[in-house]
Design an enzyme around this catalytic site. Structure first.
Site, PDB file in Angstrom:
ATOM      1  CG  HIS A   1      -1.998  -0.994   1.232  1.00  0.00           C
ATOM      2  ND1 HIS A   1      -3.280  -0.753   0.790  1.00  0.00           N
ATOM      3  CD2 HIS A   1      -1.984  -2.284   1.641  1.00  0.00           C
ATOM      4  CE1 HIS A   1      -4.012  -1.851   0.935  1.00  0.00           C
ATOM      5  NE2 HIS A   1      -3.252  -2.794   1.457  1.00  0.00           N
TER       6      HIS A   1
ATOM      7  CE  LYS B   1      -6.224  14.055   0.276  1.00  0.00           C
ATOM      8  NZ  LYS B   1      -6.423  12.854  -0.522  1.00  0.00           N
ATOM      9  NE  ARG B   2      -3.326  10.700  10.268  1.00  0.00           N
ATOM     10  CZ  ARG B   2      -2.889   9.791  11.142  1.00  0.00           C
ATOM     11  NH1 ARG B   2      -3.575   8.684  11.348  1.00  0.00           N
ATOM     12  NH2 ARG B   2      -1.788   9.990  11.835  1.00  0.00           N
TER      13      ARG B   2
ATOM     14  CB  THR C   1     -10.032   5.024  -0.781  1.00  0.00           C
ATOM     15  OG1 THR C   1      -9.471   5.396   0.472  1.00  0.00           O
ATOM     16  CG2 THR C   1      -9.377   3.743  -1.254  1.00  0.00           C
TER      17      THR C   1
ATOM     18  CE  LYS D   1      -2.146  10.973   3.170  1.00  0.00           C
ATOM     19  NZ  LYS D   1      -2.881  10.089   2.241  1.00  0.00           N
TER      20      LYS D   1
ATOM     21  CE  LYS E   1     -13.864   6.102   1.185  1.00  0.00           C
ATOM     22  NZ  LYS E   1     -13.029   6.071   2.398  1.00  0.00           N
TER      23      LYS E   1
HETATM   24  I1  GPV Z   1       1.373   1.622   4.312  1.00  0.00           I
HETATM   25  N1  GPV Z   1      -2.124   3.729   3.462  1.00  0.00           N
HETATM   26  C1  GPV Z   1      -2.531   4.189   4.698  1.00  0.00           C
HETATM   27  O1  GPV Z   1      -3.603   4.772   4.825  1.00  0.00           O
HETATM   28  N2  GPV Z   1      -1.746   3.984   5.768  1.00  0.00           N
HETATM   29  C2  GPV Z   1      -0.601   3.288   5.702  1.00  0.00           C
HETATM   30  O2  GPV Z   1       0.100   3.133   6.711  1.00  0.00           O
HETATM   31  C3  GPV Z   1      -0.241   2.769   4.440  1.00  0.00           C
HETATM   32  C4  GPV Z   1      -0.991   3.015   3.336  1.00  0.00           C
HETATM   33  C5  GPV Z   1      -2.995   4.006   2.314  1.00  0.00           C
HETATM   34  C6  GPV Z   1      -2.310   4.691   1.151  1.00  0.00           C
HETATM   35  O3  GPV Z   1      -1.588   5.817   1.611  1.00  0.00           O
HETATM   36  C7  GPV Z   1      -3.402   5.119   0.174  1.00  0.00           C
HETATM   37  O4  GPV Z   1      -2.840   5.687  -0.976  1.00  0.00           O
HETATM   38  C8  GPV Z   1      -4.266   3.916  -0.193  1.00  0.00           C
HETATM   39  O5  GPV Z   1      -5.395   4.340  -0.910  1.00  0.00           O
HETATM   40  C9  GPV Z   1      -4.740   3.177   1.039  1.00  0.00           C
HETATM   41  O6  GPV Z   1      -3.649   2.834   1.876  1.00  0.00           O
HETATM   42  C10 GPV Z   1      -5.483   1.909   0.705  1.00  0.00           C
HETATM   43  O7  GPV Z   1      -4.772   1.156  -0.221  1.00  0.00           O
END
Ligand code: GPV
Length: 737
Positions: A270, A463-464, A574, A469, A578
């Site tokens: 991820h 988002k975080r 994601t 980002k 949404k």
């Molecule tokens: I590794 N992601 C997250 O939210 N936390 C993490 O520690 C890690 C991956 C996220 C990615 O940042 C996103 O781009 C992605 O959409 C999401 O995982 C689901 O795949």
């Protein structure tokens, strides 16, 4: 405790009750939320699959903003009980940590066995959270483990001398699932975190094996009966753990066991961010899990021997693919172990899967070939993210399509394309949007006392908070816009599109730069919102404590949402899906799933800007060599902050220095002009309400690909080899497992 406002108002206060209910915030960001959507889809598609996780007593912290700064408040979410879980007193397993190793000869077979004993043994207790499928009898399940002292532990049996130590041991056991580590996309190498990872894996595998054994099938059948998907590397210890169980406890030969292991696991990556890749000091792993470290060394050795055989003398290749990174300290690379122990590895969007093939795992491709590496683009649940979060839009869509089939088949939404230019439908569509914006405006007024007009363009980034980002770039562009507005003649100002820029998101408590971004947003908000001279053409809002419940209010209310990561850094995203599903347009970089969203909804309906992932490394090199000057538009903004336009000069210096003294690693300066140019374009376009409405409708109409039903069926067919079985997964099946 819930106290009704007036006696006798209990029934009419159901809505208040909903507000009282706390989110189970058992994850950090997109990673865990994706898994939640996937369990919804598993159940709704009648697929036999469960989610496993940890039942933290303290979930993601609550965020308060004090004097513009983030402060963290513990999230004791279980305070008033959790009605959605079933404590399974009958489902407990023991999990060992630390301890020692010795050889033991089996008196019957004469074979020598490796024995791991001693150390700390804690108990994992199951709590089930049933997840009903939509419009089916199938019931999914999320089984969460809670840690407690093991059953042989009894405080009263300790004499006074041992009492204190006994209490310490009890606390130590309970500690394991006490708190969620609040770091997103960032690894912190704490022993307790590694304990959590093994605790999850050890309890889950025992649970899976218990169920397998009830079928009385031989071990070689295991991979045909069980598929385990590793959700990033955090559960990778499941690989050596299954090998340990098969070899040490079930007495299988190593090779036979390893064949079973590698046909059972698949791994989803991820992230490609280096700071997020798990690397654990070997000494720490050895101390906590001595037998696992032995097994990992053996797995790695046998693997490297095979690589060496295929590529004789290629020592560099061995260094690149080894699960052990030499150096001080020596480290275990979880991603490598996950690749070696899995039959399939996937990324979460087309670009991301391409990147892991060409960068992170390029060396593994030389050995395994391409086939092992694939893509499964992420998806979201249309149940939660449209039907539930946006009831008015759901109703409008159902009434126009003449049914609710779209809730389980997003292809049906395509019929909306025919209505995109229908004036009456456009009006109804934008009425719903307006209603949702009024709901959010009300929330902002009630919680922050800030007045925003629902007629303004709602421009949202939630988002975080993370440097990659680029919320920083967003707030810098807001300052740029503020300066522009202030410089306008009254007549020009009257023509300007009013805009409300909304931010939300948590920073990891130890992430200093991210926290400064929040402070800067707060300071800009305070200044801009109180400046009457710009006639409400710009408002800035930081919504505290962004979480899933708040997302359900925010997302349906966007005109524009921003997904502006430096190209190549956001694996998928994601929330982008949404927002678009709810008829919001995207301002985004050519990154992650933005790219595929653009392909599906059409380039005219998405606002792309910025450099491409393939150019990022060269541009960074350029920066490091001191060959690039900051663009003048950005210089002016940075200077105004340095000079104290947003409070005490100096406060923001470390943040601004990432652009000036640092090498602007996330390429803010490189993308800045293209970014503000796109914003200008958007503000112009927003004036044409009919054109905007058509784009908004086409967004929703063409999102079929991003249903998590599609994603989960791809996993089912291409990775797990499972089929829908409508009658297998009933509520009884969960209780009788
Ligand atoms: I590794 N992601 C997250 O939210 N936390 C993490 O520690 C890690 C991956 C996220 C990615 O940042 C996103 O781009 C992605 O959409 C999401 O995982 C689901 O795949």
């Amino acid at each position: 405790m819930f106290i009704p406002k007036e006696p006798g108002t209990l029934v009419s206060a159901m809505e208040d009750l909903i507000d009282e209910e706390r989110d189970a915030a058992l994850g950090n960001g997109g990673l865990g939320r994706l898994a939640a959507c996937y369990v919804d889809s598993l159940a709704s598609c009648d697929l036999p699959g469960w989610g496993y996780g940890l039942r933290y007593n303290y979930g993601m912290f609550q965020q308060r903003i004090v004097d513009g700064y983030q402060t963290e408040v513990p999230d004791y979410w279980l305070n008033s009980g959790n009605p959605w879980e079933l404590p399974r007193v009958d489902k407990t397993y023991n999990v060992r940590f630390f301890g020692g190793l010795h050889d033991e000869k089996d008196p019957e077979t004469g074979k020598v066995k490796r024995v791991w004993d001693g150390g700390q043994v804690v108990q994992a207790a199951a709590y089930d959270v049933p997840i009903p499928g939509y419009d089916t009898t199938t019931m999914g399940n999320i089984r969460l483990w809670s840690s407690r002292p093991n059953s042989s532990f009894d405080l009263s049996s300790f004499n006074e001398g041992n009492y204190n130590q006994a209490v310490e041991e009890k606390k130590s056991a309970e500690n394991i699932t006490s708190i969620l580590y609040p770091n997103d996309n960032h690894m912190v190498g704490k022993e307790l975190r590694l304990k959590q990872e093994y605790f999850l894996v050890a309890a889950t595998l025992q649970d899976i094996i218990y169920r397998f054994k009830k079928g009385k099938k031989p071990w070689c059948e295991f991979p045909n009966q069980v598929a385990i998907q590793l959700n990033d590397t955090h559960p990778t210890l499941a690989i050596p753990e299954l090998q340990r169980i098969l070899v040490d406890e079930e007495c299988l030969e190593w090779d036979e066991a390893w064949d079973i292991v590698t046909r059972t696991f698949a791994f989803t990556n991820h992230t490609v961010l280096p700071e997020a890749l798990e690397r654990w000091p070997v000494d720490l792993v050895k101390h906590l899990l001595p037998r696992h470290m032995e097994i990992i060394y053996a797995i790695n050795l046998f693997f490297l021997q095979k690589v060496e055989k295929q590529f004789p003398g290629d020592r560099d290749l061995l260094v690149q693919v080894s699960a052990i990174e030499e150096g001080s300290p020596q480290c275990l690379r979880m991603a490598s172990l996950a690749v070696i122990g899995s039959h399939t590895v996937n990324g979460v969007a087309a670009l991301h899967s391409h990147l892991i093939r060409t960068t992170l795992f390029q060396h593994f491709i030389r050995y395994y070939g391409e086939e092992k590496f694939t893509n499964v683009t992420n998806g979201i649940s249309p149940r939660r993210w449209l039907h539930q979060a946006n009831p008015n839009l759901s109703q409008l869509i159902s009434s126009k399509l003449g049914g609710i089939e779209w809730i389980k088949d997003m292809e049906k939404l395509r019929a909306l394309n025919d209505l995109a230019t229908d004036k009456e439908f456009q009006e109804a569509w934008m009425d719903v949007k307006l209603h949702n914006k009024m709901r959010l405006a009300g929330y902002i007024k009630n919680n922050l006392g800030i007045e925003v007009s629902p007629d303004a363009l709602f421009d949202i980034q939630v988002k975080r908070i993370h440097e990659y980002k680029r919320q920083f770039m967003n707030i810098l562009s807001v300052i740029h816009r503020y300066h522009e507005l202030k410089a306008m003649e009254p007549s020009e100002l009257d023509e300007a599109t009013p805009r409300v820029v909304i931010f939300g998101g948590k920073a990891a408590p130890g992430y200093y730069i991210a926290k400064l971004v929040i402070k800067l947003i707060s300071s800009v908000s305070a200044k801009v919102n109180s400046d009457c001279s710009i006639k409400n053409k710009l408002k800035v809002v930081f919504l505290p404590d962004y979480n899933v419940s708040l997302a359900e209010v925010i997302i349906p209310a966007s005109d524009i949402s921003q997904h502006i990561s430096t190209a190549g850094t956001e694996a998928s995203g994601t929330s982008n899906m949404k927002f678009v599903l709810n008829g919001g347009l995207i301002l985004g970089t050519v990154d992650g799933a933005n790219i595929e969203i653009g392909e599906e909804i059409g380039k005219d309906n998405i606002f792309f800007f910025g450099v491409l992932a393939q150019d990022v490394e060269d541009l960074r090199h350029h920066n490091r060599m001191g060959k690039s000057a900051m663009v003048s538009s950005l210089c002016a903004v940075v200077q105004s902050v340095r000079e104290g336009e947003y409070g005490t000069p100096g406060v923001f210096a470390p943040l601004l220095d990432t652009l000036t003294i640092g090498t602007d690693y996330y390429l803010v300066s490189v993308d800045f002009d293209a970014y503000i140019e796109k914003q200008r374009e958007i503000e112009e376009l927003y004036k044409d309400k009919s054109c905007w409405a058509a784009k908004s409708i086409r967004c929703t109409a063409n999102m079929a690909k991003f249903s998590s039903d599609r994603s989960i069926r791809e996993y089912a067919e291409r990775i797990w080899n499972i089929e829908p079985c409508p009658l297998a997964a009933t509520p009884e099946a969960i209780l009788n497992d």
